[in-house]
Design a protein around this motif. Structure first.
Motif, PDB file in Angstrom:
ATOM      1  N   GLU A 181     -70.549  42.480 -95.089  1.00  0.00           N
ATOM      2  CA  GLU A 181     -70.620  42.368 -93.601  1.00  0.00           C
ATOM      3  C   GLU A 181     -71.810  43.408 -93.244  1.00  0.00           C
ATOM      4  O   GLU A 181     -71.758  44.486 -94.189  1.00  0.00           O
ATOM      5  CB  GLU A 181     -69.246  42.579 -93.176  1.00  0.00           C
ATOM      6  N   GLY A 182     -72.200  42.991 -92.275  1.00  0.00           N
ATOM      7  CA  GLY A 182     -73.400  43.920 -91.495  1.00  0.00           C
ATOM      8  C   GLY A 182     -75.374  43.215 -91.694  1.00  0.00           C
ATOM      9  O   GLY A 182     -75.148  43.890 -91.355  1.00  0.00           O
ATOM     10  N   ALA A 183     -74.824  43.190 -92.851  1.00  0.00           N
ATOM     11  CA  ALA A 183     -76.435  42.625 -93.349  1.00  0.00           C
ATOM     12  C   ALA A 183     -76.947  41.608 -92.089  1.00  0.00           C
ATOM     13  O   ALA A 183     -76.402  41.152 -91.730  1.00  0.00           O
ATOM     14  CB  ALA A 183     -76.306  41.828 -94.930  1.00  0.00           C
ATOM     15  N   GLN A 184     -78.399  42.081 -92.239  1.00  0.00           N
ATOM     16  CA  GLN A 184     -79.401  41.106 -91.111  1.00  0.00           C
ATOM     17  C   GLN A 184     -80.769  40.354 -92.178  1.00  0.00           C
ATOM     18  O   GLN A 184     -80.972  41.205 -92.468  1.00  0.00           O
ATOM     19  CB  GLN A 184     -79.973  42.111 -89.944  1.00  0.00           C
ATOM     20  N   ILE A 185     -79.784  38.949 -92.383  1.00  0.00           N
ATOM     21  CA  ILE A 185     -81.111  37.670 -93.033  1.00  0.00           C
ATOM     22  C   ILE A 185     -81.110  37.132 -91.752  1.00  0.00           C
ATOM     23  O   ILE A 185     -80.481  35.953 -91.059  1.00  0.00           O
ATOM     24  CB  ILE A 185     -80.056  37.620 -93.901  1.00  0.00           C
TER      25      ILE A 185
END
Length: 193
Positions: A13-17
């Motif tokens: 959670e929180g990863a920007q893709i």
């Protein structure tokens, strides 16, 4: 979801893709990672928290992109190539506050099984040969090979060897694209019309 994630992959959670990115088998992307559009992550890739990855980056199988690594747009990481982030690691000594930043500039290629020692910058469109060990900064368009890596030539943006000497002044065209490149003061640049 505007990107593809294989069911075996873990994206914290929180990863920007970015849109159109593909995350394949057994990949782990940590929550602090920032990843651009149109990237591809092959089997068994790890991406740390303090990592920035641009657009259209291709990371092949078994590559770990550790904290303090930045990959600009269009970077290619060959299978099983290695990044480091601590210069003098010891299991019994915590050196997480000593990470050295590594930057791989736009369009660079890092060949299969190459190693990039932390604290280095790989110049735009540079080409690191398979198995090379890079322990110092690499010039834009430089072709690097060996252990430790040394410059053996120049490469075009199309990935073709340029007919230029290592030093002096010269000019040539890429045999594939026809683009013109010039060498002056130890630096290669692509000429624009």
């Amino acid at each position: 979801m505007q990107f593809t994630v294989h069911p075996t992959a873990i994206v914290d959670e929180g990863a920007q893709i970015g849109e159109g990115t593909r995350v394949w088998h057994w990949v782990h992307i940590c929550g602090g990672a920032r990843i651009g559009k149109g990237c591809s992550f092959g089997q068994n890739v790890f991406v740390g928290n303090d990592v920035a990855i641009g657009d259209n980056v291709k990371i092949q199988n078994n590559v770990s992109v550790y904290d303090a690594v930045t990959l600009e747009d269009d970077v290619f990481c060959g299978p099983s190539m290695v990044f480091t982030n601590v210069y003098n690691p010891r299991s019994a000594v915590n050196r997480k506050n000593e990470y050295r930043r590594t930057v791989v500039r736009k369009g660079a290629t890092l060949g299969a099984n190459s190693t990039i020692v932390c604290g280095t910058t790989i110049g735009e469109h540079a080409f690191v040969a398979a198995g090379a060990v890079v322990n110092r900064d690499v010039k834009p368009y430089a072709l690097m090979a060996g252990v430790p890596a040394r410059q053996i030539g120049w490469m075009s943006e199309a990935g073709e060897r340029l007919d230029l000497p290592l030093t002096g002044s010269a000019r040539c065209n890429c045999p594939i694209s026809g683009h013109s490149y010039s060498l002056a003061n130890g630096i290669v640049t692509r000429e624009t019309k």
